[in-house]
Design an enzyme around this catalytic site. Sequence first.
Site, PDB file in Angstrom:
ATOM      1  N   SER A  61      25.829  42.910  32.603  1.00 17.79           N
ATOM      2  CA  SER A  61      26.744  44.047  32.750  1.00 17.79           C
ATOM      3  C   SER A  61      27.815  43.851  33.823  1.00 17.79           C
ATOM      4  O   SER A  61      28.735  44.662  33.914  1.00 17.79           O
ATOM      5  CB  SER A  61      25.967  45.318  33.055  1.00 17.79           C
ATOM      6  OG  SER A  61      25.422  45.806  31.855  1.00 17.79           O
ATOM      7  N   LYS A  64      31.219  43.869  32.549  1.00 16.34           N
ATOM      8  CA  LYS A  64      31.924  45.125  32.245  1.00 16.34           C
ATOM      9  C   LYS A  64      33.084  45.359  33.209  1.00 16.34           C
ATOM     10  O   LYS A  64      34.065  46.012  32.858  1.00 16.34           O
ATOM     11  CB  LYS A  64      30.935  46.308  32.294  1.00 16.34           C
ATOM     12  CG  LYS A  64      29.898  46.247  31.164  1.00 16.34           C
ATOM     13  CD  LYS A  64      28.791  47.275  31.331  1.00 16.34           C
ATOM     14  CE  LYS A  64      27.798  47.162  30.162  1.00 16.34           C
ATOM     15  NZ  LYS A  64      26.568  47.920  30.354  1.00 16.34           N
ATOM     16  N   TYR A 186      31.235  41.763  22.834  1.00 14.94           N
ATOM     17  CA  TYR A 186      30.509  42.375  23.950  1.00 14.94           C
ATOM     18  C   TYR A 186      29.340  41.479  24.393  1.00 14.94           C
ATOM     19  O   TYR A 186      29.143  41.224  25.580  1.00 14.94           O
ATOM     20  CB  TYR A 186      30.036  43.771  23.523  1.00 14.94           C
ATOM     21  CG  TYR A 186      29.056  44.415  24.471  1.00 14.94           C
ATOM     22  CD1 TYR A 186      29.479  44.987  25.665  1.00 14.94           C
ATOM     23  CD2 TYR A 186      27.692  44.451  24.170  1.00 14.94           C
ATOM     24  CE1 TYR A 186      28.563  45.570  26.539  1.00 14.94           C
ATOM     25  CE2 TYR A 186      26.777  45.037  25.034  1.00 14.94           C
ATOM     26  CZ  TYR A 186      27.221  45.595  26.221  1.00 14.94           C
ATOM     27  OH  TYR A 186      26.310  46.159  27.084  1.00 14.94           O
ATOM     28  N   TYR A 238      24.347  52.308  37.535  1.00 13.19           N
ATOM     29  CA  TYR A 238      23.678  53.181  36.572  1.00 13.19           C
ATOM     30  C   TYR A 238      23.113  54.422  37.251  1.00 13.19           C
ATOM     31  O   TYR A 238      23.721  54.957  38.161  1.00 13.19           O
ATOM     32  CB  TYR A 238      22.578  52.423  35.814  1.00 13.19           C
ATOM     33  CG  TYR A 238      23.072  51.144  35.236  1.00 13.19           C
ATOM     34  CD1 TYR A 238      24.096  51.147  34.303  1.00 13.19           C
ATOM     35  CD2 TYR A 238      22.569  49.935  35.639  1.00 13.19           C
ATOM     36  CE1 TYR A 238      24.576  49.969  33.768  1.00 13.19           C
ATOM     37  CE2 TYR A 238      23.046  48.749  35.101  1.00 13.19           C
ATOM     38  CZ  TYR A 238      24.043  48.781  34.172  1.00 13.19           C
ATOM     39  OH  TYR A 238      24.513  47.634  33.650  1.00 13.19           O
ATOM     40  N   VAL A 256      21.559  43.107  34.126  1.00  2.49           N
ATOM     41  CA  VAL A 256      20.123  42.860  33.933  1.00  2.49           C
ATOM     42  C   VAL A 256      19.750  41.374  34.030  1.00  2.49           C
ATOM     43  O   VAL A 256      18.582  41.020  33.942  1.00  2.49           O
ATOM     44  CB  VAL A 256      19.570  43.467  32.609  1.00  2.49           C
ATOM     45  CG1 VAL A 256      19.620  44.992  32.643  1.00  2.49           C
ATOM     46  CG2 VAL A 256      20.290  42.911  31.394  1.00  2.49           C
TER      47      VAL A 256
END
Length: 302
Positions: A61, A64, A186, A238, A256
Amino acid sequence: MQSLLDAIYEEIKPMLGQGKVADYIPALASVDPFQFGIAICDNNGEITQVGNANTAFSIQSISKVFNLVLAMTHYDDNLWQRVGCEPSGLPFNSLVQLEYENGIPRNPFINAGALLISDIVQSRFASPQLAMRDFVRTLSGNTEIHSNPVVADSEYAHRDRNAAMAYLMRDYKNFDNEVEDVLSSYFFNCALEMSCVDLARAINFLANRGYSLMAQKQILTPDQSRQVNALLATSGMYDEAGSFAFNVGLPGKSGVGGGIVAVVPGRFSICVFSPALNKVGNSVLGVAALESLSKRIGWSVY
Ligand code: GLN
């Protein structure tokens, strides 16, 4: 700086073994959990490192952030009509909020938001995957960076939840491209492999008012750079963003794969890596190391 990192390493080392590697992506389940590294890149480009700081790992992530920045450099503020800038307070792969909020993801750092940004990037580039790969190569100065096809394929084979989000957004007319194409891009992004040193360098422009020393150019305006840091501070970790702000107080983004990047605006960028995760999916030792670092430097953005 070196003695700072050495001291953190000594403090954190006894915690090795705590947490659990991400096994919902089968190709990540076999990663050695007993790894730990930190790299700091100051605003003169000087690197300080300790532990496994040159080991390439799955950035997951953290991609992102780069994907969002790529989109921001090619679109105007209309982008923020399609994705919000509020923390979600829910797990990164939660579906519930997306329906309540008519297919507009809360922010670009939960999975739905990152898929939406990937859709935007997909519309703009003939080869969105190469665009992302080249972007992180330029920002880090490492031309060897690649995406691991085994990890990307493994994620694609287990794509159901991410696919559900993308199809839901498409139903709400907030998704322009073929879902399967965007999912492939992605997962390619998530499977990029970079080391702490690569990531500390690549993210440094956010500590440097949008200017990348490696790329030798302004990547974002100072204002945009401030916006990305604000989003990282509120949504980068998160549903642990609140306690991370409380205990660490720096804009940060986790993945992760066990990496966390963080920014000390005006001073330096950091990347910490240790694969074993806590319940929300953040690196146990990574969070602990950043807590120790922020206490030791006695500085936070708040
Ligand atoms: N590739 C992962 C997913 O889509 C990324 C999640 C993460 O790093 N938090 O679930």
